[in-house]
Design a protein around this motif. Structure first.
Motif, PDB file in Angstrom:
ATOM      1  N   HIS A  34      21.427   3.887  34.709  1.00 21.60           N
ATOM      2  CA  HIS A  34      20.782   3.288  35.554  1.00 21.60           C
ATOM      3  C   HIS A  34      20.488   2.997  36.401  1.00 21.60           C
ATOM      4  N   LYS A  43      15.076  -4.865  31.948  1.00 23.85           N
ATOM      5  CA  LYS A  43      16.555  -5.157  32.251  1.00 23.85           C
ATOM      6  C   LYS A  43      15.461  -6.954  32.905  1.00 23.85           C
ATOM      7  N   LEU A  44      14.986  -6.213  33.423  1.00 21.95           N
ATOM      8  CA  LEU A  44      14.136  -8.092  34.130  1.00 21.95           C
ATOM      9  C   LEU A  44      12.789  -8.670  33.747  1.00 21.95           C
ATOM     10  N   ALA A  46      14.025  -8.720  30.285  1.00 18.53           N
ATOM     11  CA  ALA A  46      14.631  -9.184  29.551  1.00 18.53           C
ATOM     12  C   ALA A  46      15.301 -10.519  30.094  1.00 18.53           C
ATOM     13  N   GLU A  47      16.160 -10.774  30.986  1.00 17.62           N
ATOM     14  CA  GLU A  47      16.227 -11.365  31.579  1.00 17.62           C
ATOM     15  C   GLU A  47      15.195 -12.493  31.770  1.00 17.62           C
ATOM     16  N   THR A  48      13.747 -12.269  32.019  1.00 20.10           N
ATOM     17  CA  THR A  48      12.974 -13.624  32.507  1.00 20.10           C
ATOM     18  C   THR A  48      12.080 -14.305  31.469  1.00 20.10           C
ATOM     19  N   THR A  49      12.574 -12.924  30.047  1.00 18.67           N
ATOM     20  CA  THR A  49      11.208 -13.958  29.170  1.00 18.67           C
ATOM     21  C   THR A  49      12.255 -14.086  28.281  1.00 18.67           C
ATOM     22  N   LEU A  51      13.549 -17.372  27.516  1.00 20.37           N
ATOM     23  CA  LEU A  51      14.843 -18.019  27.505  1.00 20.37           C
ATOM     24  C   LEU A  51      15.295 -19.354  27.202  1.00 20.37           C
TER      25      LEU A  51
END
Length: 55
Positions: A34, A43-44, A46-49, A51
């Motif tokens: 973490h 993580k960023l 994964a969250e923004t690609t 969508l």
């Protein structure tokens, strides 16, 4: 012959239904770092690609 018992929790059952890899990692005590900058970047991404994809 020795038998190792595992306490199965609700989290195990939830991961069983969603992702076998996540279940295996959780059951074997493997957790994401973490505090790693590389993990935070992943993580960023994964969250923004992609969508518009489900999953």
């Amino acid at each position: 012959m020795s038998t190792k018992l595992m306490n199965i929790t609700g989290t195990h059952i939830a991961y069983l239904h969603t992702c076998f890899r996540k279940l295996w990692l959780f059951a074997n005590g493997i957790q994401m770092e973490h505090t790693s900058q590389v993990v935070a970047e992943g993580k960023l991404i994964a969250e923004t690609t992609y969508l518009d994809r489900d999953g």
